[in-house]
Design an enzyme around this catalytic site. Structure first.
Site, short mmCIF file in Angstrom:
data_model
loop_
_atom_site.label_atom_id
_atom_site.label_comp_id
_atom_site.label_asym_id
_atom_site.label_seq_id
_atom_site.Cartn_x
_atom_site.Cartn_y
_atom_site.Cartn_z
N THR A 61 -4.39 7.14 10.80
CA THR A 61 -5.41 8.01 10.23
C THR A 61 -6.11 8.72 11.06
O THR A 61 -6.44 9.78 10.65
CB THR A 61 -6.20 7.22 8.94
N TYR A 74 -3.57 13.04 3.03
CA TYR A 74 -3.28 13.38 4.24
C TYR A 74 -2.04 12.80 4.60
O TYR A 74 -1.56 11.72 4.15
CB TYR A 74 -4.49 12.81 5.17
N SER A 107 -0.04 2.98 10.49
CA SER A 107 0.02 1.60 11.13
C SER A 107 0.73 0.69 10.19
O SER A 107 1.23 -0.54 10.40
CB SER A 107 -1.18 1.18 11.37
N GLN A 108 1.08 1.20 8.96
CA GLN A 108 1.82 0.60 7.99
C GLN A 108 3.20 0.23 8.54
O GLN A 108 4.20 -0.69 8.14
CB GLN A 108 1.86 1.07 6.48
N THR A 140 -5.57 1.90 10.74
CA THR A 140 -6.50 0.66 10.34
C THR A 140 -5.62 -0.55 9.57
O THR A 140 -6.11 -1.92 9.64
CB THR A 140 -7.71 0.92 9.69
N ASP A 141 -4.52 -0.05 9.05
CA ASP A 141 -3.78 -1.11 8.26
C ASP A 141 -3.75 -2.50 8.93
O ASP A 141 -3.54 -3.37 8.56
CB ASP A 141 -2.74 -0.39 7.25
N LYS A 213 -9.75 -6.40 8.67
CA LYS A 213 -9.96 -5.21 7.71
C LYS A 213 -10.56 -5.73 6.03
O LYS A 213 -9.93 -6.74 5.63
CB LYS A 213 -8.80 -4.07 7.39
N GLU A 333 -6.59 -32.10 2.47
CA GLU A 333 -5.73 -32.07 1.45
C GLU A 333 -4.24 -32.19 1.47
O GLU A 333 -3.76 -32.68 0.48
CB GLU A 333 -6.22 -30.63 0.67
#
Length: 378
Positions: A61, A74, A107-108, A140-141, A213, A333
């Protein structure tokens, strides 16, 4: 990432998009700028006067441009790293900067090939004394996963700073320029040595292990829930680290010979969960499975039974949690010793996956040794 809102009309949208281009983007298009200066390899910062910073651009981005399909829409990775650095005034007073383009993707789409290219270029630059610090521009992803991967494979104590933005370069109030300026401040500061890979966004310095994130659209999205920021930075007040750099040397892992890490799946736990996602991961050749469990890394009985069966077949099983903060603890657990499971400590599922991949690639497959490695990174 920002969610596009439908536009009323294409002509109106084009007009809005033009209005949304701020001054610093016009600088990219019109300025011949000398902000990005090539560093001379082999000379240290003291000899050259200013520290030498190598910028490795991957897209994201922060390098995005407006798209007319909707207000705020974008396309990622449209602006080069060199153009980005030239668009930020004053960088030439902080460091001698050289920018290289590693990829131009959102970044995906981040992948092993780009990770390996980043790791090898960073290590080569440090080994040959080409730079005093590294900056990576990134979407950022998956920024946190890239930061954690590099933190575990790059050797040396020179700073590596990863930076991105929540708003594209053409947005009103774009956060990229400020983040870039602060990233250079951090990468150029001698006090940043020995702190591993750091993420710098929104006036905060976050460590690679804990940063994550937390919001889909807000610029106040990155946080470190379990241990807080490493420090704070602003363009006027400088850098404030919250503690001295650790005196111990971090363990690093070698990259495998090829261009790909072993296949490790993340399975997300939920109410009324069955064994199907686990069986599917196994059928597709997963060498490891990370459980994004409920609560303290738990899941349904049928899913646990399937994970226990997977562990008996030699598939690595790591229990993490879908909960944002806290540690996953052994044998509380779930009977981890009996089932042959590993717990992720504080690592979220995506980072637990990265460490599991590196460990399997390095031949570490015994649950006890895997657990030691997860604990040692804390």
């Amino acid at each position: 990432m920002m969610t596009p809102t439908a536009s009323a009309a294409g002509r109106r949208q084009s007009w809005i998009s033009m209005l949304s281009i701020p001054l610093f983007v016009l600088t990219i298009l019109t300025c011949g700028g000398a902000a990005a200066q090539a560093a001379e390899p082999g000379k240290d910062a003291a000899a050259g006067g200013l520290p030498r910073i190598l910028v490795l651009a991957t897209g994201g981005t922060i390098a995005g441009q407006a798209d007319p399909r909707a207000t705020g829409a974008y396309k990622s990775g449209q602006i080069t790293g060199e153009q980005l650095m030239q668009s930020v005034p004053g960088l030439d007073k902080l460091a001698k900067i050289n920018a290289e383009q590693i990829s131009s993707i959102g970044s995906q789409d981040m992948n092993d090939k780009v990770w390996f290219a980043l790791a090898r270029r960073i290590q080569d630059a440090f080994d040959k004394n080409e730079a005093d610090g590294i900056i990576i521009t990134h979407g950022t992803d998956t920024l946190e996963e890239t930061a954690f991967f590099l933190d575990n494979v790059v050797r040396g104590d020179k700073p590596v700073v990863i930076v991105g933005s929540m708003r594209p370069a053409t947005a009103v109030s774009a956060d990229g320029p400020g983040n870039l300026y602060e990233a250079v401040q951090v990468a150029a500061d001698p006090r940043s040595r020995g702190r591993g890979v750091m993420a710098v966004l929104n006036d905060k310095i976050q460590g690679a292990r804990s940063v994550t994130k937390t919001n889909t659209t807000s610029i106040e999205t990155f946080s470190s829930a379990n241990d807080g920021p490493v420090g704070y930075v602003d363009t006027a007040g400088g850098i404030r680290f919250m503690a001295q750099a650790p005196g111990f040397k971090r363990a690093t892992y070698r990259l495998p010979a090829g261009e790909q890490l072993p296949r490790v799946a993340i399975v997300y736990s939920h109410a009324n969960m069955d064994a199907v996602p686990i069986e599917d991961a196994i059928s597709h050749g997963a060498k490891g499975i990370v459980l994004a469990g409920v609560g303290d890394g738990n899941t349904s009985k049928s899913a646990l039974d399937a994970l226990e069966a997977a562990a008996k077949k030699g598939i690595i099983v790591v229990r993490s949690s879908r909960v944002r903060s806290g540690f996953v603890t052994r044998n509380v657990e779930v009977d981890d010793d009996k089932n042959g499971f590993v717990v992720s400590e504080d690592l979220n599922p995506q980072k637990a996956r990265v460490l599991t991949q590196l460990l399997i690639a390095g031949g570490v497959t015994a649950p006890a040794e895997l657990q030691k490695a997860f604990t040692a990174t804390w």
